[in-house]
Design a protein around this motif. Structure first.
Motif, short mmCIF file in Angstrom:
data_model
loop_
_atom_site.label_atom_id
_atom_site.label_comp_id
_atom_site.label_asym_id
_atom_site.label_seq_id
_atom_site.Cartn_x
_atom_site.Cartn_y
_atom_site.Cartn_z
N UNK A 18 0.75 -1.35 0.22
CA UNK A 18 0.32 -0.01 -0.41
C UNK A 18 0.35 1.57 -0.20
N UNK A 19 1.86 1.08 0.66
CA UNK A 19 2.94 2.30 0.73
C UNK A 19 3.51 2.86 -0.56
N UNK A 20 3.83 1.58 -1.67
CA UNK A 20 4.68 1.75 -2.85
C UNK A 20 3.34 2.03 -3.62
N UNK A 21 2.08 1.91 -3.98
CA UNK A 21 0.96 2.13 -4.52
C UNK A 21 1.02 3.79 -4.25
N UNK A 22 1.23 4.21 -3.31
CA UNK A 22 0.53 5.37 -2.41
C UNK A 22 1.59 6.40 -3.09
N UNK A 23 3.16 5.62 -3.25
CA UNK A 23 3.56 6.49 -3.44
C UNK A 23 4.06 6.86 -4.66
N UNK A 24 3.86 5.54 -5.58
CA UNK A 24 3.91 6.11 -7.27
C UNK A 24 2.85 7.39 -7.60
N UNK A 25 1.61 7.30 -7.27
CA UNK A 25 0.73 8.29 -7.31
C UNK A 25 1.52 9.69 -7.43
N UNK A 26 0.53 10.58 -8.06
CA UNK A 26 1.12 11.35 -7.99
C UNK A 26 0.04 12.39 -7.68
#
Length: 112
Positions: A18-26
């Motif tokens: 979840x952290x990885x997916x959120x960090x990829x988003x702008x």
């Protein structure tokens, strides 16, 4: 390995994803799709923002379900490691070293 430990491992993995997916988003909505071209296909997904949005909601839902299931599987085995100090203080007898309190009448003031 207990079921509670398995749930803890799964919760940790889902949190990391979840952290990885959120960090990829702008935060302004561009995200990964703006850097790779919005209409290009990435792994079979035409719009990456939709994929990231759906994966965020899916991972968040999985996280909540895992937390609820882990609370149901918690058997209280960790409560056996309570502090020995608390147990000793509950079973200890009160101290008898104190002298008993006696009521002594107050002395009369001296007359001059």
């Amino acid at each position: 390995m207990s079921t509670f430990s398995i749930f803890l491992v799964l919760i940790t993995i889902v949190c990391f994803l979840l952290i990885v997916v959120i960090m990829v988003q702008n935060p302004k909505g561009g995200g990964l799709s703006s850097t790779l071209g919005g209409s290009q296909m990435l792994g079979g997904v035409q719009k990456t923002t939709d994929f990231l949005d759906k994966s965020t909601w899916t991972l968040a839902t999985v996280l909540v379900v895992l937390i609820l299931l882990s609370s149901l599987s918690f058997d209280g085995a960790l409560s056996d490691t309570d502090s020995k100090i608390i147990e000793k203080s509950e079973t200890a007898a009160p101290a008898t070293n104190a002298a008993p309190v006696q009521n002594v009448p107050a002395a009369e003031p001296a007359k001059q």
